[in-house]
Write a protein that holds these residues in place. Structure first.
Motif, PDB file in Angstrom:
ATOM      1  N   VAL A  96      21.648  -2.665   3.792  1.00  0.00           N
ATOM      2  CA  VAL A  96      20.832  -3.730   3.199  1.00  0.00           C
ATOM      3  C   VAL A  96      20.928  -3.672   1.675  1.00  0.00           C
ATOM      4  N   SER A  97      20.925  -2.456   1.151  1.00  0.00           N
ATOM      5  CA  SER A  97      20.990  -2.291  -0.292  1.00  0.00           C
ATOM      6  C   SER A  97      22.344  -2.748  -0.845  1.00  0.00           C
ATOM      7  N   HIS A  98      23.446  -2.370  -0.191  1.00  0.00           N
ATOM      8  CA  HIS A  98      24.777  -2.818  -0.636  1.00  0.00           C
ATOM      9  C   HIS A  98      24.875  -4.334  -0.593  1.00  0.00           C
ATOM     10  N   LEU A  99      24.399  -4.935   0.485  1.00  0.00           N
ATOM     11  CA  LEU A  99      24.477  -6.391   0.600  1.00  0.00           C
ATOM     12  C   LEU A  99      23.621  -7.049  -0.478  1.00  0.00           C
ATOM     13  N   GLY A 100      22.455  -6.494  -0.719  1.00  0.00           N
ATOM     14  CA  GLY A 100      21.591  -7.036  -1.768  1.00  0.00           C
ATOM     15  C   GLY A 100      22.277  -6.991  -3.126  1.00  0.00           C
ATOM     16  N   ALA A 101      22.977  -5.888  -3.394  1.00  0.00           N
ATOM     17  CA  ALA A 101      23.670  -5.772  -4.672  1.00  0.00           C
ATOM     18  C   ALA A 101      24.778  -6.805  -4.798  1.00  0.00           C
ATOM     19  N   GLY A 109      10.162  -3.377   2.491  1.00  0.00           N
ATOM     20  CA  GLY A 109      10.106  -4.240   1.319  1.00  0.00           C
ATOM     21  C   GLY A 109      11.476  -4.538   0.750  1.00  0.00           C
ATOM     22  N   MET A 110      12.511  -3.815   1.220  1.00  0.00           N
ATOM     23  CA  MET A 110      13.878  -4.100   0.778  1.00  0.00           C
ATOM     24  C   MET A 110      14.442  -5.329   1.479  1.00  0.00           C
ATOM     25  N   ASP A 122      14.112  -1.977  -6.102  1.00  0.00           N
ATOM     26  CA  ASP A 122      14.081  -2.211  -7.547  1.00  0.00           C
ATOM     27  C   ASP A 122      15.120  -3.277  -7.900  1.00  0.00           C
ATOM     28  N   ARG A 123      15.258  -3.551  -9.181  1.00  0.00           N
ATOM     29  CA  ARG A 123      16.150  -4.645  -9.591  1.00  0.00           C
ATOM     30  C   ARG A 123      17.582  -4.416  -9.151  1.00  0.00           C
ATOM     31  N   ASP A 124      17.985  -3.150  -9.039  1.00  0.00           N
ATOM     32  CA  ASP A 124      19.381  -2.848  -8.714  1.00  0.00           C
ATOM     33  C   ASP A 124      19.606  -2.667  -7.221  1.00  0.00           C
ATOM     34  N   GLY A 125      18.593  -2.920  -6.428  1.00  0.00           N
ATOM     35  CA  GLY A 125      18.775  -2.797  -4.990  1.00  0.00           C
ATOM     36  C   GLY A 125      18.423  -1.421  -4.457  1.00  0.00           C
ATOM     37  N   GLY A 126      18.029  -0.499  -5.346  1.00  0.00           N
ATOM     38  CA  GLY A 126      17.626   0.826  -4.879  1.00  0.00           C
ATOM     39  C   GLY A 126      16.219   0.800  -4.310  1.00  0.00           C
ATOM     40  N   SER A 127      15.873   1.844  -3.558  1.00  0.00           N
ATOM     41  CA  SER A 127      14.555   1.878  -2.925  1.00  0.00           C
ATOM     42  C   SER A 127      13.562   2.699  -3.763  1.00  0.00           C
ATOM     43  N   LEU A 128      12.298   2.298  -3.706  1.00  0.00           N
ATOM     44  CA  LEU A 128      11.236   3.002  -4.430  1.00  0.00           C
ATOM     45  C   LEU A 128      10.045   3.215  -3.503  1.00  0.00           C
ATOM     46  N   ASN A 129       9.334   4.280  -3.741  1.00  0.00           N
ATOM     47  CA  ASN A 129       8.116   4.611  -3.021  1.00  0.00           C
ATOM     48  C   ASN A 129       6.937   3.952  -3.735  1.00  0.00           C
ATOM     49  N   VAL A 130       6.141   3.146  -3.009  1.00  0.00           N
ATOM     50  CA  VAL A 130       5.012   2.452  -3.647  1.00  0.00           C
ATOM     51  C   VAL A 130       3.736   2.650  -2.843  1.00  0.00           C
ATOM     52  N   ASN A 131       2.593   2.468  -3.491  1.00  0.00           N
ATOM     53  CA  ASN A 131       1.302   2.635  -2.828  1.00  0.00           C
ATOM     54  C   ASN A 131       1.056   1.504  -1.832  1.00  0.00           C
ATOM     55  N   ALA A 132       0.681   1.879  -0.610  1.00  0.00           N
ATOM     56  CA  ALA A 132       0.561   0.891   0.463  1.00  0.00           C
ATOM     57  C   ALA A 132      -0.619  -0.044   0.255  1.00  0.00           C
ATOM     58  N   ASP A 133      -1.723   0.433  -0.297  1.00  0.00           N
ATOM     59  CA  ASP A 133      -2.864  -0.443  -0.542  1.00  0.00           C
ATOM     60  C   ASP A 133      -2.490  -1.533  -1.552  1.00  0.00           C
ATOM     61  N   ALA A 134      -1.726  -1.136  -2.563  1.00  0.00           N
ATOM     62  CA  ALA A 134      -1.316  -2.107  -3.576  1.00  0.00           C
ATOM     63  C   ALA A 134      -0.351  -3.133  -2.991  1.00  0.00           C
ATOM     64  N   VAL A 135       0.544  -2.667  -2.105  1.00  0.00           N
ATOM     65  CA  VAL A 135       1.468  -3.613  -1.456  1.00  0.00           C
ATOM     66  C   VAL A 135       0.687  -4.612  -0.612  1.00  0.00           C
TER      67      VAL A 135
END
Lengths: 285, 285, 285, 285, 285, 285
Positions: free
Chosen positions: F113-118, D128-129, D175-188
């Motif tokens: 990918v995250s650095h480029l996104g930022a 998702g990134m 997330d907004r800053d380009g960091g990664s987050l763990n999310v529920n796969a059914d919701a995705v």
């Protein structure tokens, strides 16, 4: 509407078998020469129309070609003209030619268009004169307005298919001067298939297929090469010979396969195109 | 090949007059309803075909519409059926409908296609059943398979013209169930012209045009508004009334001009479209 | 506005003659080199502009090319410079070149653009420097800023025409370094016609055409091959020789026909392009 | 290879049933959320890959979405981190997040890509990134790097499918800053289906479907409206609730149907999409 | 060719500053009104041409607009006509207009085209008459052929730029009847910028920019809103007032920024467009 | 914000130097192999991401390729596997391959990918398995799942770039059966650059460049031909040899230039591409 697992599995097997064929033939052209049952019997015509609807639904491009010898002979008798044949070809004077056109373009063709329309197919009735699609050369001798195909112009067929319609072509041809000529429908179907680069040419007939020995029911041929078929031409019945000749020539000119099917078998067209099961005879390279 | 200056000057004047019309109508559609002379007489048909060839050469899109009442009546008599009419409409049983189709689609249409082909036009014969182009509703009462136009689907006509062909439409219509119906050709021509957004609808007839007073040759009307024509409808002859009705409706529905021309005047079509000179009667807004 | 049948018939004949030419030349390019009357006389310029408007209306692409020798000579005299010629070529020092540009690009060109605009043509005045359209090589010797055409870049002419405008090109050329050179207008017209693959190159002049024997009015040549014309070049007048040389080269390089017309004949352009009648001399292969 | 008529007829019936579905779904998007068996068992994964290959063959656009909870928990244990959950959501510190990414993007995703490749599908593994496809908002509280989907950007999925590839999306969000987050796969899967305007969202699970009464095998629901399902949410098992919630939301947001299928039934995908037979539970409007 | 790190770092900083501007203005239009130094001095013209070449290289679309008042006055004197002005506007009789055209279209315009060509720019000299680009209305009173801009047709400018050429427009306008009119060049530049939806309008002048107090060198304004500038118009010098008026109107009509630059500063155009550094005065909303 | 003239002039000089490079490389592809500093150090990665953002802003198409040897070795040690090498190649059993994938696809790739996104770049992480982009053949011998590149399919990279995204490719390859293989990242970068017809291949490393004599700091080579470099391959360090080999092959296969840069120099990428100043070593034909 759930179903037992065995039935589901059988269904799945048919799909697994059929879907690759759909990919293979999607966008390809199939020429269907209609004779026999579907011409004479409305219920067969309706099933055939439904099959063609399903073919076009999944993206095949279908061209229907038809003649109508028996119907012409009958109309001539009604008009008081006795049909005459020389070596299997109808002697066609001007009055007979008018009847040929009226029967093919004015009776049979609208009936096929109507059946296809009822099945949801946008059909377009054409003759070989339209767009000079089928050009023929007058045969020498006493036959009158009889000709052999010398050229197929595909522009009209192609633009009709591109616009989403299915052409239904009756086999009246045009000569160099714009006059009409009577031509053999099997030969027209072959020439059209070759000119369009068709993947398949299908003859819908009133027989099971081609027999190695006409007297022996067990000798039905399910597959034959064009080369082998060529060597059998002499011995064929007068009804089968033009089809077989057309099949040999079509395969020699690039059509991938030619099928001679029994139009009385329900869904013969679907089964032949989308399954591994053969119905009738297929002619391969 | 030099020429005297006066002759050159006269020629130049015609060009100066014609060229702006060519720009105006280039790419526009003209519907030509063919009746009378060109249907009956090959020499008139040939000149008309030549005119249509010239129209298409400079970029007009022409749709030819034809019926064939007299020819149908004659064929019915040959088949032993006596034509019957109720309020000008032909009583059409199934046997008669078969004859209508055979005459329109099997005789007249191929002849027009042939004449156009000889003039270099790539013509395509169609019926209203093809592509469900002309949809009709069965008329109530004793008339049998007679209908009135309820809808025109233009997709087939448009794709045919886009591909560079000229449609020749015989006036057999299709009903909701795919069956064929006999419809009035003037009404079909009007409906087709409206549906295509035609610039002009031209009726080629066997009369000079519309007379204010049928008994007075000097009362030929060269131009009339649709409004004025509407008030004259009651008093018109039974042959002229459907054309005049169609003309009124066409103009009311957006066709720019309707022309009622004498098809026996050589090049009537060319003169009407490309010059300031009027031939026959034109109906304007 | 009805008319007697004979007049209608005569009009129809002109149309039947003209319409095929319109098809033939539609989308083709015609280069018109303007000299003589239309440059000097506003009423001739106005008729010519009207003709060009009609040509563009029916889809021809016209490029106008002009020089302006007499006007330049007059302006030089006003500025106190005496025109000098060596073998027919103007000796052009820097001050003279400034006058050449001012007369061609600043006076004659805007006047032609204005006449065309009044006739409804979207004209665009250009010099050979614009888009480096006409590249020339400086002639050796004492002539100063005089050159011969070495290359035509068609991109600007083509984009201008594609956008629906008519280029009006004055014959100032550009050398390799971006400087301007004085070049012969007949030669530029020829080079432009060849580079654009023009169907026709037309010279509008002040003479009836080319005479086999200048002293004999009856010897006007209506048609001549480029080969025959080449053998006549030596004997031609100094005004006609550059045109004839350009005509020979244009035909040899692919232009279909070159016309040397009398610009004083009203509508000479229209008559030459759209009728079988000849005005002046045409040079063919 | 001929076959008995009864068998042919049965095959034909499946085709007649399936072909209209093919037309209906051609070009439409189907989102397949893979869980359970196909993730854990290579032979199930291989059949599923084959089914997806057949879907894409006949023109459906498939997006595969996967999570991998059990596999992540196992990898965490190997790394010496004990999985912790708050209300069913994994507490995810930075070290855990690194493991989530390695398992989803570095292990499971390449395995699915590999299975699809072996079946002839040009698969493309994405997170998702990539292209900021799945944007999430960090959940408040003690959960660490856990988020809920706030937006789906479809540009990358669409360009990938347009180029003929099948995206396989692992459920790491950005997330907004380009960091990664763990999310529920059914919701995705739900959010992706809605954003793409998918025709169908399919959950491949390890259960038969949804039961009205979990203790009663006979209470399997074959079809239920989203409204009815919404009222059942509270009583569902913790494994089924996210799927049912996603199903309700997907249907409410325009997805035509949601299917909860048993991924252990061979060809469950094909049967559900191309036949009238139901496998598992379908959620409709 | 290696370089010390400090120098590299300084270079990198310029790039980091410039590249986003390049993205911002790529494909946008910049109208450059040329006056003062570049018109009078070939070395300034050459640097300006180089700058315009660089702008077009990275994808900006440049339109050059020029007048030439001093040059016209000089040519009139040579021709023995004494220039007269009423409220700053040149009294222009027919003879003067001929001189205006000759100087603008025949002298200055070709010189700018030549400079741009030498810098590698495919320039195209145009007047406002070409393609009826600049339409003006004759001013009332004693001024003769003087007008004010009433409309800009952008088709020719746009097709010229689309074809990759840079238009150089001299400020001769066309009236409704196709005649030529003398118009103020600052006003033409403004109208062209507005009509093209230009991102920027740049006036290259012979002054440092706009002063709040003409007598105080330290009062040079680097940035001012259109509103503030409007309130200063009355107090401006007669040379600056038309520019300032044009600037106010351009910004009010959608041009993003107007720049009044000193054309004598080398690369003023580049610096203004691609760096954060200001040269002269910019007018903003 | 005005500035002293000298500073303006220096800025202008950088622009005059850079803008032609922008034109030259606009729309061209640059492959950047990332190693060393940017992989290990977030601040270097951030500056590199910013540079890539600027490159894409002005229209270059960038493909990032990365391996991650040191990071893999470290993860193997954590997992209790001792890294082993045979002639510089990592012995890779199945467990090790799982770690390779997890580190490259699950850790390093998402970080880039995250650095480029930022930095505003729409980056897309891919492995060589996706779209079968990098196909490899298993190496013979004891190395396990190690391979050499046999083919690059560019379809996925190209569609990704056409959609406006920047691919970030980790160097896991796919074998004929869909399995994954470990391949050398320098060789992948070379093969990708050749397959895409890249203008440049840039190696970002942790060294200043290539030295003629490793012990002599003054022997840094700023430019060398591929031919000369080929003759030096034997004597190079084990870290430099794969890069140099790749450089020789890339240039021999059509890549215009290969650059070996020090990734620790700020903005090394920008300086190398947009200025005349060299950083590190460039390999030319």
């Amino acid at each position: 509407v759930s179903a037992p697992l065995a039935e589901l599995s059988a269904k799945a097997d048919v799909l697994v078998e059929a879907l690759p064929y759909i990919r293979t033939y999607r966008g390809r052209t199939v020429v269907v020469k209609v004779g026999g049952a579907p011409l004479e019997d409305d219920s067969h015509a309706a099933v055939m129309a439904r099959d063609i609807a399903l073919l076009t639904m999944v993206g095949l491009k279908v061209v229907v070609v038809h003649g109508g010898g028996p119907q012409v002979s009958q109309a001539m008798k009604v008009a008081g003209i006795e049909p005459r044949f020389i070596e299997g070809l109808r002697v066609t004077d001007d009055a007979s030619m008018e009847i040929v056109q009226q029967v093919l373009a004015g009776s049979i063709n609208p009936r096929l268009v109507s059946h296809l329309g009822a099945a949801g197919v946008g059909a377009v009735g054409l003759t070989g004169m339209d767009g000079r699609t089928v050009v023929a050369t007058k045969s020498p001798g006493e036959l009158g307005r009889v000709g052999t195909v010398s050229r197929v112009h595909t522009a009209l067929l192609e633009s009709t298919m591109t616009a989403g319609f299915t052409p239904v072509l009756s086999t009246v041809a045009v000569d160099r001067d714009g006059g009409s000529l009577n031509v053999n429908a099997d030969a027209v179907a072959c020439a059209v298939a070759v000119a369009l680069g068709a993947a398949k040419l299908v003859f819908l007939t009133n027989v099971d297929g081609l027999y190695r020995d006409l007297g022996d029911e067990g000798s039905l041929i399910s597959e034959i090469t064009a080369g082998d078929l060529r060597s059998m031409l002499e011995g064929l019945s007068s009804g089968m010979r033009p089809k077989a000749t057309a099949a040999v020539e079509a395969v020699a000119s690039g059509v991938e396969k030619v099928h001679i099917l029994d139009g009385r078998v329900r869904h013969a067209l679907l089964l032949e195109i989308f399954t591994d099961s053969g119905v009738g005879t297929q002619v391969i390279r």
